[in-house]
Design a protein around this motif. Structure first.
Motif, PDB file in Angstrom:
ATOM      1  N   CYS A   1     -12.262  -3.305  -4.780  1.00 29.65           N
ATOM      2  CA  CYS A   1     -10.489  -4.087  -4.998  1.00 29.65           C
ATOM      3  C   CYS A   1      -9.774  -2.804  -5.653  1.00 29.65           C
ATOM      4  CB  CYS A   1     -10.706  -5.310  -6.425  1.00 29.65           C
ATOM      5  SG  CYS A   1     -12.051  -6.485  -5.653  1.00 29.65           S
ATOM      6  N   GLY A   2      -8.680  -2.549  -5.469  1.00 29.20           N
ATOM      7  CA  GLY A   2      -7.943  -1.923  -5.094  1.00 29.20           C
ATOM      8  C   GLY A   2      -7.026  -1.813  -6.817  1.00 29.20           C
ATOM      9  N   CYS A   3      -6.589  -0.740  -7.140  1.00 30.35           N
ATOM     10  CA  CYS A   3      -5.541  -0.955  -7.938  1.00 30.35           C
ATOM     11  C   CYS A   3      -4.155  -1.454  -8.243  1.00 30.35           C
ATOM     12  CB  CYS A   3      -5.340   1.078  -8.954  1.00 30.35           C
ATOM     13  SG  CYS A   3      -4.149   0.697 -10.590  1.00 30.35           S
ATOM     14  N   LYS A   4      -3.453  -2.063  -8.942  1.00 31.48           N
ATOM     15  CA  LYS A   4      -2.101  -2.413  -8.432  1.00 31.48           C
ATOM     16  C   LYS A   4      -1.049  -2.217  -9.193  1.00 31.48           C
ATOM     17  CE  LYS A   4      -2.393  -6.199 -12.964  1.00 31.48           C
ATOM     18  NZ  LYS A   4      -1.650  -7.544 -13.169  1.00 31.48           N
ATOM     19  N   LYS A   5      -1.218  -1.078  -9.993  1.00 32.83           N
ATOM     20  CA  LYS A   5      -0.716   0.189 -10.662  1.00 32.83           C
ATOM     21  C   LYS A   5       0.284   0.761  -9.426  1.00 32.83           C
ATOM     22  CE  LYS A   5      -1.376  -1.426 -15.052  1.00 32.83           C
ATOM     23  NZ  LYS A   5      -0.136  -1.788 -15.842  1.00 32.83           N
ATOM     24  N   SER A   6       1.407   1.216  -9.497  1.00 34.88           N
ATOM     25  CA  SER A   6       2.305   1.950  -8.682  1.00 34.88           C
ATOM     26  C   SER A   6       1.603   2.917  -9.076  1.00 34.88           C
ATOM     27  CB  SER A   6       3.937   2.102  -9.310  1.00 34.88           C
ATOM     28  OG  SER A   6       3.696   2.706 -10.710  1.00 34.88           O
ATOM     29  N   MET A   7       1.563   4.204  -7.876  1.00 37.43           N
ATOM     30  CA  MET A   7       1.622   5.588  -7.362  1.00 37.43           C
ATOM     31  C   MET A   7       1.862   6.012  -8.801  1.00 37.43           C
ATOM     32  SD  MET A   7       2.249   6.259  -3.711  1.00 37.43           S
ATOM     33  CE  MET A   7       0.992   5.164  -2.256  1.00 37.43           C
ATOM     34  N   ASN A   8       0.871   7.517  -8.847  1.00 40.74           N
ATOM     35  CA  ASN A   8       0.947   8.815  -9.847  1.00 40.74           C
ATOM     36  C   ASN A   8       1.179   8.436 -11.208  1.00 40.74           C
ATOM     37  OD1 ASN A   8      -0.038  10.241  -8.065  1.00 40.74           O
ATOM     38  ND2 ASN A   8       3.034   9.667  -7.293  1.00 40.74           N
ATOM     39  N   HIS A   9       0.143   6.720 -11.441  1.00 39.44           N
ATOM     40  CA  HIS A   9       0.524   6.060 -13.045  1.00 39.44           C
ATOM     41  C   HIS A   9      -0.622   6.871 -14.336  1.00 39.44           C
ATOM     42  CE1 HIS A   9      -3.970   3.568 -12.108  1.00 39.44           C
ATOM     43  NE2 HIS A   9      -2.529   3.745 -11.605  1.00 39.44           N
ATOM     44  N   ALA A  10      -1.438   7.750 -13.339  1.00 39.45           N
ATOM     45  CA  ALA A  10      -2.458   8.151 -14.089  1.00 39.45           C
ATOM     46  C   ALA A  10      -1.540   9.467 -14.704  1.00 39.45           C
ATOM     47  CB  ALA A  10      -3.303   8.734 -13.609  1.00 39.45           C
ATOM     48  N   LYS A  11      -0.483  10.086 -13.939  1.00 36.90           N
ATOM     49  CA  LYS A  11       0.146  10.765 -15.108  1.00 36.90           C
ATOM     50  C   LYS A  11       0.902  10.617 -16.132  1.00 36.90           C
ATOM     51  CE  LYS A  11       0.974  13.081 -10.737  1.00 36.90           C
ATOM     52  NZ  LYS A  11       2.255  13.985  -9.211  1.00 36.90           N
TER      53      LYS A  11
ATOM     54  N   GLU B   1       1.408  -1.284  -0.007  1.00 35.18           N
ATOM     55  CA  GLU B   1       0.093  -0.031  -0.143  1.00 35.18           C
ATOM     56  C   GLU B   1       1.065   1.127   0.364  1.00 35.18           C
ATOM     57  OE1 GLU B   1      -2.486  -3.791   1.619  1.00 35.18           O
ATOM     58  OE2 GLU B   1      -0.771  -2.766   1.817  1.00 35.18           O
ATOM     59  N   TYR B   2       1.967   1.018   0.629  1.00 36.80           N
ATOM     60  CA  TYR B   2       2.868   2.253   0.318  1.00 36.80           C
ATOM     61  C   TYR B   2       3.622   2.741  -0.844  1.00 36.80           C
ATOM     62  CZ  TYR B   2       3.944   1.934   5.414  1.00 36.80           C
ATOM     63  OH  TYR B   2       3.319   1.506   6.883  1.00 36.80           O
ATOM     64  N   PHE B   3       3.098   1.853  -2.233  1.00 37.73           N
ATOM     65  CA  PHE B   3       3.539   2.240  -3.197  1.00 37.73           C
ATOM     66  C   PHE B   3       2.601   1.920  -4.264  1.00 37.73           C
ATOM     67  CE2 PHE B   3       7.181   0.596  -0.421  1.00 37.73           C
ATOM     68  CZ  PHE B   3       8.060   1.384  -0.545  1.00 37.73           C
ATOM     69  N   THR B   4       1.590   1.156  -4.370  1.00 35.86           N
ATOM     70  CA  THR B   4       0.906   1.299  -5.088  1.00 35.86           C
ATOM     71  C   THR B   4      -0.159   2.299  -5.472  1.00 35.86           C
ATOM     72  OG1 THR B   4      -0.606  -0.162  -3.618  1.00 35.86           O
ATOM     73  CG2 THR B   4       0.948  -1.805  -5.814  1.00 35.86           C
ATOM     74  N   CYS B   5      -1.057   2.173  -5.930  1.00 40.81           N
ATOM     75  CA  CYS B   5      -1.348   3.105  -6.290  1.00 40.81           C
ATOM     76  C   CYS B   5      -2.763   2.768  -5.311  1.00 40.81           C
ATOM     77  CB  CYS B   5      -2.854   2.839  -7.704  1.00 40.81           C
ATOM     78  SG  CYS B   5      -4.173   4.487  -7.853  1.00 40.81           S
ATOM     79  N   SER B   6      -3.669   4.123  -4.795  1.00 40.54           N
ATOM     80  CA  SER B   6      -4.076   3.541  -3.376  1.00 40.54           C
ATOM     81  C   SER B   6      -6.365   4.546  -4.415  1.00 40.54           C
ATOM     82  CB  SER B   6      -4.631   5.329  -3.125  1.00 40.54           C
ATOM     83  OG  SER B   6      -5.130   6.830  -3.272  1.00 40.54           O
ATOM     84  N   SER B   7      -6.641   3.998  -5.046  1.00 39.31           N
ATOM     85  CA  SER B   7      -7.918   3.657  -6.396  1.00 39.31           C
ATOM     86  C   SER B   7      -8.719   2.584  -5.794  1.00 39.31           C
ATOM     87  CB  SER B   7      -8.029   4.533  -7.770  1.00 39.31           C
ATOM     88  OG  SER B   7      -7.019   5.142  -7.937  1.00 39.31           O
TER      89      SER B   7
END
Length: 782
Positions: free
Chosen positions: A443-453, A430-436
């Motif tokens: 279910c949570g998103c499995k992509k890394s943080m800020n991938h939407a940018k 949870e410290y490194f993956t997307c919080s959406s």
């Protein structure tokens, strides 16, 4: 008894005067420096002062040109110079206090004369000549030269406790390090629990005991955030981190910050003062290794490619030195000389099911402190040995180090909700993956943080479930799928060939439509009113997709039906004027004729009221009597009574005055086939409910357009009151500058930035509509 220093234009000494004034009154040139007397002396004063037997053995040095005396406070209590191993190298004096009659270096002056009355003591400043500095440098041994190189090193805050980098850019980072931008460096960082002396360890390992990193005897942690300093001797960036278990706020972010530091390090020192190695040490290193491989390896590779770095960032983690200081227990492996400490550590990792595969090496260096101070010489040798090894981690320029830290900070940043804190691991996903989180299934998103940018969409490990609230079904045309094409279709209020008003009327009667770009209209939801099959079983395939926060709905077209009416009003006004009919009456008449019972007179044949013969105007409402089926005005058909003989049941319905007065007389109703009559009346009852709903929409023609906009706005449009300036050119909206919504993205634009027209089928706009400059540039269908 004051010292007077005469200087030439360049600031170098030409003559030092006697500081004793015993015989010469301070006017003669100084010839000797006496360490025990702590003064410069002329020939006469030196002879006179040292006549007594007890003073004859004073160590006196003849002064050379450009000479500056040594600091008196850096000497022992008896005036003897202390050994370098005890206090460090002798410091040259910077000033002489005229009151205390002592020579002081810069540090001793700060320590002894920074406060109280001594701060006001007059001082004489010495100016060391270059010749003397060069002479002293030549006379230094290698160790003394190293100490001198680190004298001016200072630390600076690199990243604060909220993960914000405190240097502005790459140039600022190099400037604070005070090194050359072309210098190739390695990074050494230290980790450990609060109070284990991490800063003290770095000061003695790299800077010969100087307090480059702040230390404190207080209970509170003196290191907050991440601090850095440059070691010019070993060409190393030294990083001091905040202690584990010491933070009370932003704990998750501070823990994540430690892994970012670890990721840019070439060597990590784990400092512990526990007499026995605790499980927390192995747990921390094991979790850090797992998180590094899972989240940071990919990002470091991407940073290398994105920044075009000449030196690739190693995807293999740093080496680790476990520095273990004990007092009462033996060091690891000392019981059995044949046992290698590193092997014992690896066995301990396996027993705890922790696997530190990410680290290039793990070494153990222990020291047992029977009496303080701690011996750091073994750790220093181990660090230097690891830094010389360039097999897996090669030195790189300071700009590369900054870019790596910046990339990791940009990727893995943001607050971590308390409900996502996991205590089973030091570095949970949870410290490194997307919080959406999917709004439908959770279910949570499995992509890394800020991938939407970077334009990367959300993705989940598990399939989603259907939710009526979000209607998260996606339809594809079955016929096209069987022909090898995957064409998405959207349930809409009207077909692309229908005008806005007629399309809405058909929607009220026949329901929504599913239209394929290739196959045309393939489905209407109420085409047969009863017995209509589900489209999933006939014409479309369906998939359930996740609903992520901030994304658009799935059945988009149903949300903009009213806005499509508003967009089509100008067109309809022209058509209506040609037909000489109001839009409300035109639609109502059309709908009435579609579902009228067989005994009703068609609207097109009703020109005047059946009773009073008043001609109907364009906007007048025509009412059918449920008993006789003729057309009347409202005044001649305002009464109600049950008409069960016509199939209207026991409920009172509208009848004309004549039928109301003759309510006791049985009507002569012709027999109709039961199926036809029943179907017609059922249709009419449903139709009246539809007309009521439809009337609420179409009567918007009688209301000013501005009052309807908020109610008609599609859900994805930004509300008018939130649009203060053009989303593209940033011009501020005013009475003269109108705001317009892009039908694709829903943002507000001025006319210049949204004058293009394109169909937006994904939003239900099959005809060319207003789109912004940016959306118009997108390839393919919108």
């Amino acid at each position: 008894m004051s010292a007077h220093t005469q200087t030439v234009e360049k600031g170098q000494n030409t003559t030092l005067l006697c500081q004793e004034s015993y015989v010469c009154s301070g006017t003669d040139e100084a010839i000797f420096e006496c360490d025990e007397c702590r003064s410069l002396q002329c020939q006469r004063c030196e002879e006179e002062l040292h006549q007594p037997e007890r003073l004859r053995n004073h160590e006196r040095t003849r002064i050379r040109p450009g000479h500056v005396p040594y600091c008196d406070s850096c000497k022992g209590a008896n005036g003897n110079i202390m050994h370098a191993s005890m206090t460090g190298s002798r410091q040259i004096a910077a000033v002489r206090c005229q009151v205390c009659k002592i020579n002081l270096c810069v540090e001793c002056q700060k320590r002894t004369h920074a406060g109280g009355n001594r701060r006001k003591h007059p001082v004489t400043v010495y100016h060391a000549g270059k010749a003397q500095e060069q002479e002293e440098e030549e006379g230094m041994d290698e160790e003394t030269k190293r100490r001198k190189m680190t004298e001016k090193v200072v630390s600076f805050l690199l990243v604060d406790e909220t993960e914000e980098i405190q240097v502005r850019n790459e140039e600022d980072f190099i400037k604070k390090l005070d090194c050359s931008p072309d210098q190739h460096l390695k990074v050494v960082s230290i980790f450990g629990n609060t109070g284990d002396g991490k800063s003290h360890t770095l000061n003695h390992t790299f800077f010969y005991g100087r307090e480059v990193f702040k230390t404190s005897p207080a209970q509170e942690s003196c290191t907050v955030g991440v601090w850095a300093a440059y070691d010019p001797v070993r060409k190393v960036v030294v990083i001091d981190t905040e202690g584990l278990l010491g933070a009370t706020v932003n704990l998750s972010q501070r823990t994540r910050l430690l892994l970012k530091v670890l990721a840019i390090s070439d060597l990590v020192i784990y400092r512990t003062r526990a007499d026995r190695l605790h499980n927390d040490l192995f747990k921390f290193l094991g979790d850090a290794s797992e998180a590094y491989l899972k989240h940071f390896t990919k990002e470091l590779k991407a940073t290398t490619a994105r920044c075009g770095l000449d030196v690739p960032l190693s995807t293999l983690g740093p080496g680790v030195i476990i520095f273990h200081e004990t007092v009462y227990t033996k060091l690891l492996g000392s019981d059995h000389p044949s046992e290698v400490p590193e092997k014992l550590i690896q066995d301990r990792f396996r027993k705890l099911s922790c696997f530190p595969e990410a680290f290039s090496s793990i070494h153990y260096k222990g020291t047992r402190t029977y009496n303080p101070p701690t011996d750091f010489s073994g750790l220093r040798r181990a660090v230097e040995q690891q830094l010389e090894n360039n097999t897996t981690r090669s030195p790189r320029q300071p700009g590369v180090i900054y870019k790596a830290l910046k990339a990791l900070s940009d990727r893995f940043s943001g607050e971590i909700p308390d409900d996502q804190m996991a205590h089973s691991s030091f570095f949970p996903d949870e410290y490194f993956t997307c919080s959406s989180v999917c709004l439908s299934c959770g279910c949570g998103c499995k992509k890394s943080m800020n991938h939407a940018k970077e334009g990367v969409p959300h993705e989940s490990k598990s399939r989603c479930r259907y939710s009526h609230q979000y209607d998260n079904r996606v339809y594809t045309c079955k016929a096209c799928y069987e022909r090898g094409m995957e064409v998405s279709v959207v349930p809409k209020t009207s077909a692309s060939t229908d005008s806005p008003w007629l399309g809405l009327a058909k929607y009220a009667w026949s329901g929504y439509v599913i239209e394929c770009p290739n196959c045309g209209v393939v489905y209407r939801s109420r085409q047969y009113w009863f017995g209509n099959q589900d489209p999933v079983n006939t014409v479309v395939r369906t998939e359930i997709e996740h609903v992520w926060p901030g994304t658009d709905g799935f059945l988009k077209d149903n949300n903009n039906a009213a806005q499509r009416l508003l967009d089509g009003m100008n067109f309809m006004a022209q058509s209506v004027s040609e037909l000489s009919l109001g839009p409300t009456k035109a639609v109502t008449s059309w709908l009435t004729d579609q579902i009228a019972p067989a005994y009703w007179r068609p609207n097109s044949q009703i020109l005047s009221c059946k009773k009073c013969n008043t001609p109907f105007k364009d906007n007048d409402t025509k009412h059918h009597c449920r008993a006789c089926g003729e057309g009347f005005c409202d005044g001649c058909s305002s009464k109600t009574r049950p008409v069960p003989e016509r199939g209207w049941g026991p409920a009172p319905v509208r009848v004309c005055d004549n039928c109301y007065d003759n309510r006791g007389i049985q009507l002569d109703v012709a027999e109709l086939p039961s199926d036809e009559e029943g179907g017609t009346l059922i249709a009419r009852k449903v139709g009246e409910a539809v007309q009521n709903t439809l009337g609420a929409v179409v009567t918007a023609m009688d209301i000013p357009l501005g009052l309807v906009k908020d109610a008609a706005r599609p859900a994805y449009w930004v509300p008018d009151h939130e649009i203060l300036h053009c989303h593209n050119c940033r011009k501020e909206f005013s009475i003269k500058l109108s705001k317009h919504h892009c039908r694709a993205c829903g943002q507000g634009f001025c006319d210049e930035c949204s004058h293009d027209r394109r169909a937006v089928p994904s939003r239900g706009w099959d005809h060319p509509v207003r789109v912004c400059f940016n959306c118009n540039k997108k390839p393919g269908d919108l």
